[in-house]
Design a protein around this motif. Structure first.
Motif, PDB file in Angstrom:
ATOM      1  N   VAL A  18      -4.151  -1.737 -14.095  1.00 58.60           N
ATOM      2  CA  VAL A  18      -4.693  -2.115 -12.851  1.00 58.60           C
ATOM      3  C   VAL A  18      -5.343  -3.822 -13.197  1.00 58.60           C
ATOM      4  O   VAL A  18      -6.090  -3.920 -13.922  1.00 58.60           O
ATOM      5  CB  VAL A  18      -6.047  -1.295 -12.273  1.00 58.60           C
TER       6      VAL A  18
ATOM      7  N   SER B 158      -3.967  -6.137  -1.204  1.00 58.75           N
ATOM      8  CA  SER B 158      -2.827  -6.121  -2.329  1.00 58.75           C
ATOM      9  C   SER B 158      -1.984  -7.396  -2.551  1.00 58.75           C
ATOM     10  O   SER B 158      -1.879  -7.684  -3.779  1.00 58.75           O
ATOM     11  CB  SER B 158      -1.916  -4.925  -2.308  1.00 58.75           C
TER      12      SER B 158
ATOM     13  N   CYS C 174     -11.009  -4.602  -5.763  1.00 58.55           N
ATOM     14  CA  CYS C 174     -10.886  -5.835  -5.503  1.00 58.55           C
ATOM     15  C   CYS C 174     -11.875  -6.221  -4.438  1.00 58.55           C
ATOM     16  O   CYS C 174     -12.502  -7.261  -4.601  1.00 58.55           O
ATOM     17  CB  CYS C 174      -9.484  -6.251  -4.887  1.00 58.55           C
TER      18      CYS C 174
ATOM     19  N   GLU D  57      -0.062  -3.967 -10.783  1.00 57.05           N
ATOM     20  CA  GLU D  57      -0.589  -2.939 -10.205  1.00 57.05           C
ATOM     21  C   GLU D  57      -2.085  -3.461  -9.688  1.00 57.05           C
ATOM     22  O   GLU D  57      -2.799  -4.029 -10.473  1.00 57.05           O
ATOM     23  CB  GLU D  57      -0.741  -1.626 -11.289  1.00 57.05           C
ATOM     24  N   VAL D  58      -2.456  -2.867  -8.452  1.00 48.73           N
ATOM     25  CA  VAL D  58      -3.581  -3.423  -7.894  1.00 48.73           C
ATOM     26  C   VAL D  58      -4.496  -2.180  -7.310  1.00 48.73           C
ATOM     27  O   VAL D  58      -3.802  -0.887  -7.087  1.00 48.73           O
ATOM     28  CB  VAL D  58      -3.519  -4.536  -6.883  1.00 48.73           C
ATOM     29  N   TYR D  59      -5.768  -2.385  -7.146  1.00 47.31           N
ATOM     30  CA  TYR D  59      -6.720  -1.399  -6.739  1.00 47.31           C
ATOM     31  C   TYR D  59      -7.601  -2.015  -5.495  1.00 47.31           C
ATOM     32  O   TYR D  59      -8.455  -2.639  -5.725  1.00 47.31           O
ATOM     33  CB  TYR D  59      -7.427  -0.765  -7.888  1.00 47.31           C
ATOM     34  N   PRO D  60      -7.322  -1.956  -4.349  1.00 46.92           N
ATOM     35  CA  PRO D  60      -7.796  -2.664  -3.326  1.00 46.92           C
ATOM     36  C   PRO D  60      -9.223  -2.626  -3.242  1.00 46.92           C
ATOM     37  O   PRO D  60      -9.976  -3.190  -3.164  1.00 46.92           O
ATOM     38  CB  PRO D  60      -7.171  -2.376  -1.723  1.00 46.92           C
TER      39      PRO D  60
ATOM     40  N   ASP E 197      -5.055  -2.813   3.635  1.00 47.14           N
ATOM     41  CA  ASP E 197      -4.985  -2.750   2.179  1.00 47.14           C
ATOM     42  C   ASP E 197      -3.467  -3.397   1.672  1.00 47.14           C
ATOM     43  O   ASP E 197      -3.620  -3.836   0.480  1.00 47.14           O
ATOM     44  CB  ASP E 197      -4.835  -0.980   1.836  1.00 47.14           C
TER      45      ASP E 197
ATOM     46  N   ASP F  73      -0.293  -0.979  -4.806  1.00 45.47           N
ATOM     47  CA  ASP F  73      -1.556  -0.038  -4.837  1.00 45.47           C
ATOM     48  C   ASP F  73      -0.988   1.244  -5.286  1.00 45.47           C
ATOM     49  O   ASP F  73      -0.818   2.133  -4.137  1.00 45.47           O
ATOM     50  CB  ASP F  73      -2.404  -0.217  -3.610  1.00 45.47           C
ATOM     51  N   CYS F  74      -0.654   1.566  -6.255  1.00 47.72           N
ATOM     52  CA  CYS F  74      -0.059   2.885  -6.771  1.00 47.72           C
ATOM     53  C   CYS F  74      -0.120   2.772  -8.221  1.00 47.72           C
ATOM     54  O   CYS F  74       0.414   1.682  -8.845  1.00 47.72           O
ATOM     55  CB  CYS F  74       1.132   3.088  -6.160  1.00 47.72           C
TER      56      CYS F  74
ATOM     57  N   ASP G  76       0.896  -1.249  -0.215  1.00 47.12           N
ATOM     58  CA  ASP G  76       0.034  -0.003  -0.014  1.00 47.12           C
ATOM     59  C   ASP G  76       0.930   1.263  -0.090  1.00 47.12           C
ATOM     60  O   ASP G  76       1.424   1.781   1.132  1.00 47.12           O
ATOM     61  CB  ASP G  76      -1.035  -0.155   1.270  1.00 47.12           C
TER      62      ASP G  76
END
Length: 252
Positions: free
Chosen positions: A236, A207, A152, A146-149, A203, A54-55, A7
């Protein structure tokens, strides 16, 4: 396998890293660090099978072109467009627009919101990974994705809003309760109290779960016409399977 969740904030004080160890259909949270500096982040990624950050991993291509043109004094507004319609592609990456289309959520604009500060830091982290022989595919094909909590959590039918900051610890606790109910194979171990006290830690765990989904290829990937932009702007990875699939499936 070990997946890592990061995060990432502009400064270490609001940055958290989580390590999940996957074995025999279970996942154990072996470590969580809040206040993570760049060196810890790089070491965590280097030791992971997959790491979810997460960015945003980059800026909109059209924003980069706009800034370059502005510096040279050659900015032109596309014919037939004005106001928000023109600025949309400057503010939002291709992947941000896809996330909105598929989830109804709009990620913060890396070119127009404060999250740009975190992406500046992220750029330095990615550069250090490349120097260590771990170049990053911003489309998610390498160790980093790259992820977006929030997206998700929404896709996994879990609470995805209202749990941030100290004033909402009750909601954060309810999120942790729901997560453990939905994933009885997830063991937060000695870090459960920290997850209930820190939304950054939670978070980071989400992630790391998203990184597992990516490793299993249970996430969205760029279409052919999106691949070029995703390679520079970032992509993402949205989960495409239920949360339970993360423990039931094996990596290809």
């Amino acid at each position: 396998m070990v997946t890592v969740g990061i995060d990432l904030a502009a400064e270490a004080v609001r940055t958290a890293v989580a390590w999940l160890d996957w074995s025999d259909g279970r996942a154990r949270l072996v470590r969580v660090e809040v206040g993570a500096d760049d060196a810890l982040i790089v070491d965590a990624v280097m030791g992971a099978a997959k790491a979810g950050i997460d960015c945003p991993l980059g800026w909109p291509d059209r924003f980069v072109e706009f800034v370059t043109a502005h510096r040279a004094g050659h900015v032109r507004v596309p014919e037939g467009l004005a106001g928000r319609a023109w600025r949309r592609d400057l503010a939002l990456r291709v992947t941000d627009q896809v996330v909105h289309e598929q989830t109804g959520l709009t990620p913060l604009s890396v070119s127009a919101d404060r999250i740009g500060h975190a992406t500046m830091r992220c750029a330095a982290v990615l550069a250090e990974l490349a120097r260590r022989g771990q170049p990053v595919d911003r489309r998610g094909g390498g160790v980093v994705v790259e992820v977006y909590p929030a997206a998700c959590l929404k896709r996994w039918e879990l609470p995805y809003r209202g749990y941030k900051r100290a004033a909402n610890l009750g909601e954060l606790g309810r999120l942790v309760d729901r997560l453990l109910e939905a994933a009885p194979w997830l063991d937060l171990d000695d870090s459960e109290a920290l997850c209930r006290a820190s939304d950054d830690a939670t978070d980071a765990v989400v992630s790391a779960l998203a990184a597992r989904a990516s490793a299993l290829r249970l996430v969205t990937v760029p279409a052919a016409e999106q691949a070029e932009a995703a390679g520079t702007e970032g992509w993402v990875a949205l989960p495409t399977a239920p949360l339970k699939s993360l423990a039931a499936s094996r990596c290809p």
